[in-house]
Scaffold this active site. Structure first.
Site, PDB file in Angstrom:
ATOM      1  N   ARG A 153       0.826  -1.231   0.000  1.00 46.66           N
ATOM      2  CA  ARG A 153       0.000   0.000   0.000  1.00 46.66           C
ATOM      3  C   ARG A 153       0.851   1.269   0.000  1.00 46.66           C
ATOM      4  NH1 ARG A 153      -3.036  -3.525  -0.645  1.00 46.66           N
ATOM      5  NH2 ARG A 153      -5.194  -3.730   0.047  1.00 46.66           N
ATOM      6  N   SER A 228     -10.205   0.101   3.307  1.00 48.06           N
ATOM      7  CA  SER A 228      -9.518  -0.180   4.574  1.00 48.06           C
ATOM      8  C   SER A 228      -8.971   1.136   5.125  1.00 48.06           C
ATOM      9  CB  SER A 228      -8.345  -1.126   4.358  1.00 48.06           C
ATOM     10  OG  SER A 228      -8.792  -2.366   3.882  1.00 48.06           O
ATOM     11  N   GLU A 324      -4.328   4.288   6.368  1.00 45.68           N
ATOM     12  CA  GLU A 324      -4.034   3.956   4.970  1.00 45.68           C
ATOM     13  C   GLU A 324      -4.391   5.092   4.000  1.00 45.68           C
ATOM     14  OE1 GLU A 324      -3.551   2.990   1.452  1.00 45.68           O
ATOM     15  OE2 GLU A 324      -5.622   2.447   1.789  1.00 45.68           O
TER      16      GLU A 324
END
Ligand code: EPU
Length: 329
Positions: A153, A228, A324
Site C-alpha cells: 500500500r 480499509s 491507509e
C-alpha cells in the site's frame, strides 16, 4: 462530492484534467496557488474542510493495446479511467491478469499511488510503467516498477512534496500464459473456483472477487467509506510470538522477510469496534477495518474515531495501526 468518505471540503479552485495537451497550462496555473492536489476517484483520501491547494480532478479517458509479443500484452489506460471498468474491459478483450483486483473503487491513475492490492495480487506485479507529469519541472517521464518504489500500500508517489506529480497513464504487462492466483483463503475455498479445477477461467475469478467484495465491503455510493482505513501492521517474528502466546486465534500472515503481517480487521474486531459507532462515524459491521460515514461527518469525527480505535488496539495487542488513506490538509 469528489471523495467517497463523503466529507465536506472546499478548495480555492478546481480544474478538470482531460487530455495531456493541458499539462503545460496546468503547471502554469498550479504556480498561482500555494500547492496543487491531484484527485482521482477520491476513494483513498481524508479531506480537511478547507484546502489551500488548487484541486486537479483527473478525468482523462482512453485504453489501448501498446504492443503485443508472443508472451505478453502491454496495455495502457489514461489516468481518469475507472479502475474497475478498465479491469472489466481487459477481460472482455481477452487480456486477463487483473481480475483479482476487480471492484476496487477509484481511478487507474490513483492505483499506483498506493499500489492497490486485493485477493493475493498487488498492482506492482502487473505494472509495466507509469507515465507521469512533473508539475513543477514541466516534464513527462515514464517510470518503470523499480523507480516507483512499491511496497505494501505504498509507493514513491505517496511521499515527497504533495502536488508534484500528475499520473497521466499507466501501462500494464499482462502475460499471455494466464494462471489463476487463488492463494487468498476466501478464493481458495470458493465453491465455484474449487470445483472448476484446472478448467478455471479468468471470468470465474473476476466474478468470485466481485461477489466477495460486495458481501464484505460497503458500496461507497450507499455508505461513505475509503476502503480499509488502516494498513495491516507488519511486526517482527518475536512480537508476533508474544501476541500469539496471549491470543492464539490472532490472524497473521508470515512474510518472505520473516516478519508477520497482522490482520488489522481482526485486531479491531476483537477490540470491540466492529459495528460500533462514535457520533456520525463507525467501524463497519461486516469488515471492522473499514471506517464508515453515516452522514454529515467531519474530519474531526473521523480522527476521533481513528484515534480511539488505535488506542484500544495498542492497549490490547501492542500493535500500532497506521492510517491507509492519504490525509489532505
Ligand atoms: N477479520 C475479522 N474481523 C473483521 C474483519 C476481518 O476477524 O471485521 C479477519 C478475517 O476473518 C480474516 C482477516 O481478518 O481472517 C483478514 O480479513 P479480510 O480477508 O477481510 O482482509 P483484510 O486483511 O482485512 C485486505 C486489504 C483489502 C483487500 C482484502 C482482500 C489491507 C489494509 N486491506 O483486507 O484492501 O480487499 O485484504 O485482499 O491490506 C483496501 O486497501 O482498501 C482494501 C479494502
Amino acid at each position: 462530492m469528489f471523495n467517497t468518505l463523503g466529507l465536506h471540503s472546499s478548495a480555492p479552485a478546481l480544474v478538470r484534467y482531460t487530455h495531456p495537451d493541458q499539462l503545460p497550462d496546468l503547471s502554469r496555473l498550479a504556480g498561482d496557488y500555494e500547492n496543487a492536489f491531484v484527485l482521482g476517484g477520491g476513494s483513498n483520501v481524508v479531506l480537511a474542510p478547507s484546502l489551500s491547494s488548487l484541486v486537479v480532478t483527473v478525468q482523462s479517458r482512453g485504453i489501448r493495446l501498446v504492443s503485443e509479443t508472443r508472451t505478453e500484452w502491454i496495455v495502457e489506460a489514461q489516468a481518469g479511467e475507472s479502475w474497475h471498468d478498465f479491469v472489466a474491459y481487459c477481460l472482455d478483450k481477452g487480456w486477463p491478469g487483473l481480475e483479482n483486483l476487480a471492484l476496487i473503487p477509484g481511478t487507474v491513475g490513483a492505483a499506483p499511488v498506493q499500489n492497490i492490492g486485493a485477493y493475493g495480487v498487488e498492482l506492482k506485479e502487473r505494472l509495466h510503467s507509469v507515465v507521469a507529469w512533473n508539475l513543477q519541472e514541466r516534464r513527462l517521464v515514464e517510470m518503470e516498477g523499480d523507480a516507483c518504489r512499491f511496497s505494501y500500500r505504498d509507493s514513491f508517489f505517496k511521499h515527497g512534496p504533495a502536488g508534484r506529480w500528475l499520473i497521466v497513464a499507466v501501462r500494464f504487462r499482462l502475460p499471455k500464459r494466464w494462471e489463476a492466483v487463488l492463494d487468498y483463503a476466501d478464493l481458495h475455498r470458493h465453491p465455484v473456483l474449487s470445483a472448476a479445477g484446472a478448467a478455471i477461467t479468468p471470468r470465474q475469478v473476476f466474478d468470485a472477487v466481485c461477489e466477495l467484495r460486495r458481501r464484505k465491503l460497503p458500496d461507497p455510493a450507499v455508505l461513505g467509506n475509503a476502503g480499509s482505513f488502516f494498513k495491516n501492521p507488519i511486526v517482527s517474528a518475536a512480537s508476533y510470538r508474544v501476541l500469539y502466546d496471549a491470543h492464539a486465534q490472532v490472524v497473521a500472515y508470515p512474510q518472505a522477510d520473516g516478519n508477520y503481517k497482522l490482520a488489522a480487521g481482526w485486531l479491531i474486531d476483537q477490540a470491540g469496534w466492529k459495528g460500533r459507532r462514535l457520533g456520525p462515524v463507525g467501524m463497519h459491521d461486516q469488515q471492522a477495518l473499514v471506517l464508515v460515514n453515516y452522514g454529515g461527518a467531519t474530519v474531526t469525527d473521523v480522527m476521533r474515531l481513528a484515534d480511539a480505535v488505535r488506542a484500544d488496539v495498542v492497549a490490547r495487542f501492542g500493535a500500532q495501526l497506521e492510517q491507509e488513506p492519504i490525509f489532505v490538509s
